[in-house]
Design a protein around this motif. Structure first.
Motif, PDB file in Angstrom:
ATOM      1  N   MET A   1       0.842  -1.183   0.000  1.00  0.00           N
ATOM      2  CA  MET A   1       0.000   0.000   0.000  1.00  0.00           C
ATOM      3  C   MET A   1       0.887   1.246   0.000  1.00  0.00           C
ATOM      4  SD  MET A   1      -2.806   1.287   2.823  1.00  0.00           S
ATOM      5  CE  MET A   1      -3.311  -0.343   3.198  1.00  0.00           C
ATOM      6  N   ASN A   2       0.600   2.203  -0.917  1.00  0.00           N
ATOM      7  CA  ASN A   2       1.418   3.408  -0.922  1.00  0.00           C
ATOM      8  C   ASN A   2       0.930   4.384   0.133  1.00  0.00           C
ATOM      9  OD1 ASN A   2      -0.620   5.120  -1.959  1.00  0.00           O
ATOM     10  ND2 ASN A   2      -0.081   4.657  -4.056  1.00  0.00           N
ATOM     11  N   GLY A   4      -0.348   7.319  -0.029  1.00  0.00           N
ATOM     12  CA  GLY A   4      -1.630   7.938  -0.302  1.00  0.00           C
ATOM     13  C   GLY A   4      -2.805   7.104   0.179  1.00  0.00           C
ATOM     14  N   GLN A   5      -2.737   5.785  -0.043  1.00  0.00           N
ATOM     15  CA  GLN A   5      -3.851   4.920   0.349  1.00  0.00           C
ATOM     16  C   GLN A   5      -4.038   4.891   1.850  1.00  0.00           C
ATOM     17  OE1 GLN A   5      -2.346   1.591  -1.905  1.00  0.00           O
ATOM     18  NE2 GLN A   5      -4.217   1.550  -3.107  1.00  0.00           N
ATOM     19  N   SER A   6      -2.955   5.028   2.611  1.00  0.00           N
ATOM     20  CA  SER A   6      -3.058   4.919   4.058  1.00  0.00           C
ATOM     21  C   SER A   6      -3.698   6.160   4.686  1.00  0.00           C
ATOM     22  CB  SER A   6      -1.688   4.661   4.671  1.00  0.00           C
ATOM     23  OG  SER A   6      -0.830   5.762   4.441  1.00  0.00           O
ATOM     24  N   LEU A   8      -6.565   7.560   3.807  1.00  0.00           N
ATOM     25  CA  LEU A   8      -8.026   7.467   3.826  1.00  0.00           C
ATOM     26  C   LEU A   8      -8.482   6.229   4.572  1.00  0.00           C
ATOM     27  CD1 LEU A   8      -9.210   8.319   0.189  1.00  0.00           C
ATOM     28  CD2 LEU A   8      -8.770   9.860   2.104  1.00  0.00           C
ATOM     29  N   LYS A  13     -12.518   6.148   1.264  1.00  0.00           N
ATOM     30  CA  LYS A  13     -12.139   5.700  -0.076  1.00  0.00           C
ATOM     31  C   LYS A  13     -13.382   5.269  -0.857  1.00  0.00           C
ATOM     32  CE  LYS A  13      -9.118   2.771  -2.829  1.00  0.00           C
ATOM     33  NZ  LYS A  13     -10.113   2.712  -3.882  1.00  0.00           N
ATOM     34  N   ASP A  17     -14.446   6.946  -4.315  1.00  0.00           N
ATOM     35  CA  ASP A  17     -14.577   6.079  -5.504  1.00  0.00           C
ATOM     36  C   ASP A  17     -15.912   6.329  -6.198  1.00  0.00           C
ATOM     37  OD1 ASP A  17     -12.102   4.785  -5.394  1.00  0.00           O
ATOM     38  OD2 ASP A  17     -12.858   3.140  -4.153  1.00  0.00           O
ATOM     39  N   LEU A  62      -6.343  12.972  -4.929  1.00  0.00           N
ATOM     40  CA  LEU A  62      -6.418  11.526  -4.720  1.00  0.00           C
ATOM     41  C   LEU A  62      -6.088  10.775  -6.012  1.00  0.00           C
ATOM     42  CD1 LEU A  62      -9.570  11.376  -2.435  1.00  0.00           C
ATOM     43  CD2 LEU A  62      -7.186  10.936  -1.750  1.00  0.00           C
ATOM     44  N   LEU A  65      -2.322  10.961  -6.365  1.00  0.00           N
ATOM     45  CA  LEU A  65      -1.658  10.038  -5.415  1.00  0.00           C
ATOM     46  C   LEU A  65      -1.904   8.573  -5.757  1.00  0.00           C
ATOM     47  CD1 LEU A  65      -2.515  11.874  -2.065  1.00  0.00           C
ATOM     48  CD2 LEU A  65      -0.236  11.678  -3.105  1.00  0.00           C
ATOM     49  N   VAL A  67      -4.722   7.004  -5.198  1.00  0.00           N
ATOM     50  CA  VAL A  67      -5.624   6.414  -4.213  1.00  0.00           C
ATOM     51  C   VAL A  67      -6.932   5.980  -4.866  1.00  0.00           C
ATOM     52  CG1 VAL A  67      -6.898   6.836  -2.052  1.00  0.00           C
ATOM     53  CG2 VAL A  67      -4.603   7.781  -2.360  1.00  0.00           C
TER      54      VAL A  67
END
Length: 70
Positions: A1-2, A4-6, A8, A13, A17, A62, A65, A67
């Motif tokens: 997980m990069n 950016g994902q962490s 949210l 998310k 989406d 987002l 990034l 995400v």
């Protein structure tokens, strides 16, 4: 997980989406079985986390990034 994902939560998310696919706050609330106010609160939290001025800028950031995707 990069990184950016962490930033949210799972719910944040999910909301972004759906937002990126042009759903309204009401449609997102209905789809996730939560209130419109809860959707708006999650969006506000993300805007604060990203230090941007609105939901459009949050979506752009987002996407940048990685995400969320289109």
């Amino acid at each position: 997980m990069n990184k950016g994902q962490s930033i949210l939560t799972k719910r944040e998310k999910e909301i972004f989406d759906l937002l990126v696919h042009n759903l309204t706050t009401r449609e997102i609330a209905d789809q996730l079985s939560i209130s419109e106010k809860t959707v708006r609160n999650h969006i506000s939290n993300v805007i604060l986390k990203l230090n941007v001025k609105g939901r459009s800028q949050a979506i752009v950031e987002l996407l940048r990034l990685g995400v969320i995707t289109l």
